[in-house]
Design a protein around this motif. Sequence first.
Motif, PDB file in Angstrom:
ATOM      1  N   UNK A  82      18.259 -11.724 -24.921  1.00  0.00           N
ATOM      2  CA  UNK A  82      19.368 -12.102 -25.787  1.00  0.00           C
ATOM      3  C   UNK A  82      19.531 -11.250 -27.020  1.00  0.00           C
ATOM      4  N   UNK A  83      18.561 -10.445 -27.336  1.00  0.00           N
ATOM      5  CA  UNK A  83      18.651  -9.607 -28.524  1.00  0.00           C
ATOM      6  C   UNK A  83      19.158  -8.218 -28.195  1.00  0.00           C
ATOM      7  N   UNK A  84      19.105  -7.342 -29.190  1.00  0.00           N
ATOM      8  CA  UNK A  84      19.527  -5.973 -28.975  1.00  0.00           C
ATOM      9  C   UNK A  84      18.540  -5.273 -28.038  1.00  0.00           C
ATOM     10  N   UNK A  85      19.065  -4.551 -27.070  1.00  0.00           N
ATOM     11  CA  UNK A  85      18.239  -3.897 -26.046  1.00  0.00           C
ATOM     12  C   UNK A  85      17.304  -4.894 -25.362  1.00  0.00           C
ATOM     13  N   UNK A  86      17.840  -6.073 -25.090  1.00  0.00           N
ATOM     14  CA  UNK A  86      17.009  -7.125 -24.511  1.00  0.00           C
ATOM     15  C   UNK A  86      17.120  -7.255 -23.005  1.00  0.00           C
ATOM     16  N   UNK A  87      17.901  -6.399 -22.343  1.00  0.00           N
ATOM     17  CA  UNK A  87      18.070  -6.493 -20.901  1.00  0.00           C
ATOM     18  C   UNK A  87      17.191  -5.477 -20.175  1.00  0.00           C
ATOM     19  N   UNK A  88      16.694  -5.889 -19.027  1.00  0.00           N
ATOM     20  CA  UNK A  88      15.872  -5.004 -18.209  1.00  0.00           C
ATOM     21  C   UNK A  88      15.376  -5.745 -16.980  1.00  0.00           C
ATOM     22  N   UNK A  89      14.333  -5.233 -16.385  1.00  0.00           N
ATOM     23  CA  UNK A  89      13.746  -5.873 -15.207  1.00  0.00           C
ATOM     24  C   UNK A  89      12.262  -5.577 -15.169  1.00  0.00           C
ATOM     25  N   UNK A  90      11.525  -6.489 -14.545  1.00  0.00           N
ATOM     26  CA  UNK A  90      10.088  -6.288 -14.355  1.00  0.00           C
ATOM     27  C   UNK A  90       9.788  -6.328 -12.861  1.00  0.00           C
TER      28      UNK A  90
END
Length: 701
Positions: A600-608
Amino acid sequence: MTATAPAPSAARVRATALLPRLTLVLAALLAALFTAAAPATAHAALTASDPKDGAVVATAPAQVTLSFSEGVAMNGDSIRVLDPQGKRVDTGELRDLCSGNTIRYGTALRPGLPDGTYTVAWQAISADSHPVAGAFTFSVGAPSETAVSLPEQTAGDGPVALAYDIARYAAYAGFAVLAGAAAFILLCWRRGAAERPMQKLVVRAWVTLTVATLAMLLLRNPYTGSGNFSDAFDLAGLRTVLETKSGASLVSRLLLLGAAALFITVLFGSYARRHRGGGGTEAAEDSAGAGGPADAKDSADAKDSADALDATRDDAREESDLLFGLAIGGTVVAAGIAATWALSEHASTGVQPGLAMPVDILHLLAVATWLGGLTALLVALHKVPGLEREAIRRFSTVAFVSVITLAATGVYQSWRQVGSWSALTGTDYGRLLLVKLGLVAVLVAIASVSRKWTARLGGAAAVGEPVTTKAPATAKTSATSTATATSTATTTTTTAAGAASAVSRETSTADPERAAQLARQGVARRSAREKQARDADPQRVGLRRSVLAETAVAVVLLAVTTILTSTEPGRAAELETGSGSRSAAVPDRAVKITLPFDTGGQNGKGSVKVQLDPGRVGANTLHVWAETPDGKPFELPEIKVSFTLEAKDIGPLPVLPELAAPGHWSASGVQLPLTGDWRIDVTVRTSDTDQTTVQKNVKIG
């Protein structure tokens, strides 16, 4: 005059005597092929590797190993390891590391490899004869840029694969027509053995199957290897193919086709001569009743009639014996040819191969009897004016039994290859199977229309021919009438033939071009009369159209079936990739899952990406990779993992993986005490205040 039954020719005696021996030889060959078949899982899948895909190791390993879900065929070029510049750094020596149920191969690496990203490209032949290939990377020290570009065309792809698939389709079609047309003649229309169109159909099917099999044998090496047509004539590669199960099956098919040639020779030779000209038992009986004046030669005529009847019975017994030998020999040959597919493709691997192979043979025979017989019926309706109504009704019964057999064996095969409802809609094999089922439904619907046309056929003795009745009469009247009719017909035919011959000779002498023109006109008139006879019966026309529609759908159905044979079965595909919210695990197979997150924050998207190896009860090694949306390593402040078995109230069991490289965390000795559906929770923190937890269930044990 005494009528004597003709003695069987030496060729006929030899052919009849060969059939039992042929049956024994083919039965032995079939048994040997069954004995050689070994169980496995359909389509090999890479289950593990060392180093693992995407791993970053501190020092260069001494070797690279690959583990598979089933036995595979590999050689020195099957595993290639390339450095960042694309140069090969393995020794080219294949190491067989298989032990028990573990299928593992490896190759040694050259010593002193520098840091960087290395690419492992591999290819193999799975136990069901299909080529499989793949590639992955690992890094020494730290990841680096790599100039490796793998070829777009791999084993099983490209023009060679297209040519191989065309040959496979032709082989299926040739077998279906060869076996089905022969069955149509023996079961439904024995007089068809003497009809030229039926003979051409069967011989062309035999030639098609033989040429297609030879093409597959030559293309097998480039199909599973380089993909270059020039390698089709590589003798070393051909020798290697002959040592494989697929090569042995193709050679066995060629040998069986030699036996099929003998079968065709007997069918269209000795057997066809008994039916040529509509003769046989009825002709002999008629000749027995056509004697001279009864008041002059009563005793002689009675003796001649008795002798003729005895000769007829002997001839009928010989024909029955020959028919029995053809039926047994033809069935064994057809089953043997079908076995060359069943023992080298999907049926020979996977669940219950010992039961699946004979079921697959029965399935192929049912397909051939139905679709091949349908083709023979279409040819007969189109080319032969006097096709008996009874022959069509017999084929209707044979087709019905074939469809029932096809449905029963098809349901079992579908269960074996798909395994679950999710695989039926979630894999390429399952979707193709649904298309095939739809085509079969359409084919059955059209077949029901054909059955209605068959039921509408009138009481004619032959389709498209007028009904002929025989009024009761005395023997003398019958004999006199027969003699008179025969004499009149002979005189008329002789007169017409003589006149035509005289005109032809005169015209040929005077003007050869005119003679050729008259000959063409004669052929055209005969063709027109034959077409008129065929189209005289509306029931025949309607039946021919419905059978033509069936044949068109059957061609498409056969194409879909050919594609299915080269597609990874749904059961294997689902086992390899996982399905839905669960990732299936088996012994010695790592659990791999990918979970997207958004804190939800800045640069908070990705995957593991989470990997649990070997994914079973006891100690496991955990790897976690974090990536940004563009696929780059995501350096997170903190990442935590926990395992929970809710069914047994175990957990959460926390794991704190250590940072191994940028975006990569690992932990060893992760203990899972019981089998079951474990929930993996991954807590990701992207800043001091932004954090989220993502989860997924996996099956352990």
